[in-house]
Scaffold this motif. Structure first.
Motif, mmCIF file in Angstrom:
data_model
loop_
_atom_site.group_PDB
_atom_site.id
_atom_site.type_symbol
_atom_site.label_atom_id
_atom_site.label_comp_id
_atom_site.label_asym_id
_atom_site.label_seq_id
_atom_site.Cartn_x
_atom_site.Cartn_y
_atom_site.Cartn_z
ATOM 1 N N ARG A 82 0.638 -1.545 -0.077
ATOM 2 C CA ARG A 82 0.176 0.178 -0.230
ATOM 3 C C ARG A 82 0.540 1.302 0.096
ATOM 4 N N MET A 83 1.978 1.187 -0.202
ATOM 5 C CA MET A 83 2.786 2.182 -0.369
ATOM 6 C C MET A 83 3.192 2.177 -1.799
ATOM 7 N N ILE A 84 3.064 3.630 -2.335
ATOM 8 C CA ILE A 84 3.277 3.144 -4.029
ATOM 9 C C ILE A 84 3.931 4.837 -4.091
ATOM 10 N N PHE A 85 5.085 4.203 -4.769
ATOM 11 C CA PHE A 85 5.781 4.872 -4.893
ATOM 12 C C PHE A 85 5.697 6.248 -6.617
ATOM 13 N N THR A 86 5.632 7.998 -6.241
ATOM 14 C CA THR A 86 5.480 8.342 -7.136
ATOM 15 C C THR A 86 6.627 9.444 -7.318
ATOM 16 N N LEU A 93 -0.648 13.878 -3.950
ATOM 17 C CA LEU A 93 -1.545 14.735 -3.771
ATOM 18 C C LEU A 93 -3.116 14.239 -4.602
ATOM 19 N N ASN A 94 -2.490 14.645 -5.963
ATOM 20 C CA ASN A 94 -3.045 14.504 -7.151
ATOM 21 C C ASN A 94 -3.956 13.222 -6.546
ATOM 22 N N LEU A 95 -3.608 12.116 -6.475
ATOM 23 C CA LEU A 95 -3.434 11.165 -6.671
ATOM 24 C C LEU A 95 -4.726 10.724 -5.609
ATOM 25 N N ALA A 96 -4.063 11.248 -4.250
ATOM 26 C CA ALA A 96 -4.950 11.493 -3.074
ATOM 27 C C ALA A 96 -6.748 11.836 -3.535
ATOM 28 N N ILE A 97 -6.159 12.598 -4.127
ATOM 29 C CA ILE A 97 -7.901 14.620 -3.869
ATOM 30 C C ILE A 97 -8.626 13.570 -5.771
ATOM 31 N N ILE A 121 -8.124 21.053 -5.399
ATOM 32 C CA ILE A 121 -9.392 21.109 -5.197
ATOM 33 C C ILE A 121 -9.942 22.395 -5.811
ATOM 34 N N THR A 122 -9.548 23.294 -6.338
ATOM 35 C CA THR A 122 -10.037 24.342 -7.112
ATOM 36 C C THR A 122 -10.235 23.458 -8.620
ATOM 37 N N PHE A 123 -9.965 22.966 -8.852
ATOM 38 C CA PHE A 123 -10.450 22.321 -10.355
ATOM 39 C C PHE A 123 -11.461 21.495 -10.101
ATOM 40 N N LEU A 124 -11.215 20.867 -9.407
ATOM 41 C CA LEU A 124 -12.863 20.277 -8.338
ATOM 42 C C LEU A 124 -13.274 20.767 -7.992
ATOM 43 N N GLN A 125 -13.225 22.071 -7.866
ATOM 44 C CA GLN A 125 -14.491 23.290 -7.753
ATOM 45 C C GLN A 125 -15.409 22.883 -9.047
ATOM 46 N N ASN A 126 -14.250 23.845 -9.839
ATOM 47 C CA ASN A 126 -14.701 24.637 -11.089
ATOM 48 C C ASN A 126 -15.406 23.060 -11.689
ATOM 49 N N GLU A 127 -14.691 21.996 -12.075
ATOM 50 C CA GLU A 127 -15.352 21.301 -12.997
ATOM 51 C C GLU A 127 -16.482 19.650 -12.564
ATOM 52 N N LYS A 128 -16.050 19.672 -11.198
ATOM 53 C CA LYS A 128 -16.916 18.897 -10.125
ATOM 54 C C LYS A 128 -18.030 19.181 -9.426
ATOM 55 N N LYS A 129 -18.608 20.077 -9.623
ATOM 56 C CA LYS A 129 -19.319 21.136 -8.611
ATOM 57 C C LYS A 129 -18.769 20.515 -7.328
ATOM 58 N N VAL A 130 -17.277 20.134 -6.409
ATOM 59 C CA VAL A 130 -17.134 19.640 -5.472
ATOM 60 C C VAL A 130 -17.154 21.226 -4.837
ATOM 61 N N THR A 131 -17.847 21.282 -3.035
ATOM 62 C CA THR A 131 -17.600 22.254 -2.186
ATOM 63 C C THR A 131 -15.889 22.166 -1.253
ATOM 64 N N VAL A 132 -16.160 23.654 -1.655
ATOM 65 C CA VAL A 132 -14.576 23.195 -0.792
ATOM 66 C C VAL A 132 -15.026 24.159 1.011
ATOM 67 N N SER A 133 -14.315 23.421 2.204
ATOM 68 C CA SER A 133 -14.845 24.725 3.410
ATOM 69 C C SER A 133 -13.276 24.655 3.790
ATOM 70 N N ARG A 236 -8.939 6.381 -7.194
ATOM 71 C CA ARG A 236 -8.918 5.771 -9.025
ATOM 72 C C ARG A 236 -7.407 6.078 -9.681
ATOM 73 N N PRO A 237 -6.969 5.000 -9.992
ATOM 74 C CA PRO A 237 -5.235 5.714 -10.963
ATOM 75 C C PRO A 237 -5.475 7.157 -11.232
ATOM 76 N N LEU A 238 -4.353 8.216 -11.586
ATOM 77 C CA LEU A 238 -3.880 8.853 -12.056
ATOM 78 C C LEU A 238 -3.358 8.204 -13.774
ATOM 79 N N GLN A 239 -2.889 7.336 -14.003
ATOM 80 C CA GLN A 239 -2.839 6.235 -14.687
ATOM 81 C C GLN A 239 -2.677 5.344 -14.870
ATOM 82 N N PHE A 240 -2.677 4.728 -17.251
ATOM 83 C CA PHE A 240 -2.794 3.523 -17.056
ATOM 84 C C PHE A 240 -1.574 3.020 -17.769
ATOM 85 N N GLY A 241 -1.671 1.449 -17.514
ATOM 86 C CA GLY A 241 -0.546 1.400 -18.728
ATOM 87 C C GLY A 241 0.263 -0.251 -18.222
#
Lengths: 395, 85
Positions: A82-86, A93-97, A121-133, A236-241
């Protein structure tokens, strides 16, 4: 000014005629262990891990396996798969968020976050209607009162994203207290500044996702980060291959670590991480913390004794990472850092990719001068630095 | 422990991580085995598997090393799928 870092008991390599005090950006110099493990991989191993059953490939995979196991036990994780190298803390953080937060979810973060949290998270706010506090942290030192997080919880709060140690003020947040108030929301932690400087315990603090870089206080080369994902959490993974596994299938593997590691990894960098971990084990975290705290004490006391300097943060209060932000009255941070640069001293001025943190401590938009010693900095280096600051203030 | 190079077991894992985890555990327990490229007739993967020269029962009794995907018995001529009890 020659860096005297090499005179430490544990040797480190630096051939530059400079005083490097920007370890919060990346540690320098790197210890000899980092170079030794890197060198061994490049000269004597060289294969692509898990791609082929030949010795070069298997030995490369063994290096990654060992680094994964040792890094997992370093943060008291349970399962090394469960320890993944990036590539870096930002990718973790992008993978998590991006991997965990779904359309219309609510997310809580703090007013001390780095752009590696704020931008996804601002990207998700703009694109996926995610609300942020964002929970407001103290203007005095950036400390977070967990009750502020509790007050922001909603039924659809998917995750609480916390900066463990600030890259601006050095403030360290209490993860255990935060976890105790967030109910079922996932605790995602940005530990880029703390890992290697402050002990991290995934089990004790019940961290769901731990994101960090390995080239700062873990002394790996740049280009290595990692993320530990608790069992039951499935971004969900950030990349596939290609993974070297299940090759007959066009479906990406569901098992770890392969699910999150496709393509050739940075094996030379991961080998260098093994060197960094070997050094940390040799010295011991207690000794590292003791030394870094004593340097910070000398630094903060020295800066406070210079007229016209404001030091941000509250270093007497508790654990802090070795990062100090300050300003000189009447001078822009960029002027001060230029004055230091001309004397061969490397510090970082400006917003440090964390405009929210600077707004919190009152240093937006100009930011601050940030000085960040590391384990290989010594007391003489700090005194040299303080003398240079004093000269600049007098000018 | 036996060392019958004719008779052996091929332990196939889903990832190189699992192969190396098994290697570590088998080494710690002193089993007689080697890491070899996976025979093409057993798997399309291009990675490694474990060839065990000891009795598989001795290994399968160790709960933390049996997380294998497939296992084959090789009698010196043919591979036969080995089903765990």
């Amino acid at each position: 000014m020659k860096t005297t870092a090499g005179k430490n008991q544990e040797s480190a390599h630096s051939s530059h005629d400079m005083l490097y005090l920007d370890n919060a950006a990346t540690s320098h110099p790197k210890p000899s262990q980092t170079l030794r493990f890197f060198n061994h991989f490049i000269r004597s191993v060289g294969g692509n891990p898990g791609r082929g059953g030949h010795p070069a490939s298997v030995e490369a995979a063994r290096i990654i396996f060992e680094a994964r196991e040792r890094l997992t036990s370093f943060v008291n994780g349970i399962d090394s798969e469960r320890m993944i190298f990036t590539r870096n803390g930002t990718e973790s953080l992008n993978l998590a968020i991006l991997g965990l937060i779904r359309e219309s979810d609510h997310v809580i973060t703090t007013s001390m976050e780095h752009n590696s949290v704020m931008r996804p998270i601002t990207f998700l706010q703009n694109e996926k209607k995610v609300t942020v506090s964002a929970a407001q942290c103290s203007a005095r030192d950036g400390t977070l009162d967990p009750m502020r997080i509790k007050a922001l919880l909603r039924n659809n709060t998917r995750a609480v994203i916390i900066n463990h140690g600030s890259n601006v003020s050095g403030t360290v947040q209490n993860l255990k207290e935060i976890k105790s108030v967030i109910r079922d929301a996932l605790l995602i932690v940005d530990a880029c500044q703390t890992i290697g400087s402050i002990p991290i315990d995934i089990e004790r603090d019940q961290i769901d996702v731990l994101c960090f870089s390995c080239h700062k206080s873990l002394y790996a080369l740049q280009g290595v980060g990692a993320i530990y994902i608790r069992k039951g959490v499935d971004p969900r993974p950030l990349q596939f291959g290609g993974t070297g596994s299940n090759s007959e299938s066009l479906e990406h593997p569901a098992f770890l670590p392969d699910r999150y590691e496709s393509g050739t990894p940075n094996t030379p960098g991961i080998a260098s991480l093994l060197g960094g971990l070997t050094l940390i084990e040799k010295i011991g975290m207690e000794r590292i913390m003791k030394k870094e705290r004593s340097l910070i004490h000398l630094l903060v006391t020295g800066l406070r004794n210079i007229d016209g300097i404001v030091v941000y943060g509250h270093y007497e209060k508790g654990p802090a990472v070795p990062v100090v932000s300050f300003n000189v009255t009447g001078k822009l941070p960029s002027e001060v850092s230029y004055g230091l640069s001309r004397r061969g001293i490397c510090v970082r001025a400006g917003l440090h990719c964390a405009p929210q943190a600077h707004k919190t401590i009152g240093t937006f938009p100009h930011g601050s001068v940030r000085v960040s010693p590391g384990y290989f900095t010594n007391r003489r280096d700090i005194i040299t630095f303080l003398e240079a600051v004093e000269n600049i203030v007098r000018q | 422990m036996s060392d019958n190079r004719e008779h052996s077991y091929y332990l196939i894992y889903k990832s190189i991580h699992d192969v190396l985890k098994a290697e570590k555990k088998l080494k710690e327990r002193g089993f007689n085995f080697e890491l070899i490229p996976i025979p093409r007739n057993l798997s399309s993967d291009c990675g490694s598997c474990i060839r065990l020269y000891d009795q598989i029962e001795d290994v399968t009794n160790c709960a933390d090393v049996i997380n294998m995907e497939k296992c084959f018995f090789f009698d010196g001529k043919d591979f036969k799928p080995f089903m765990r009890q």
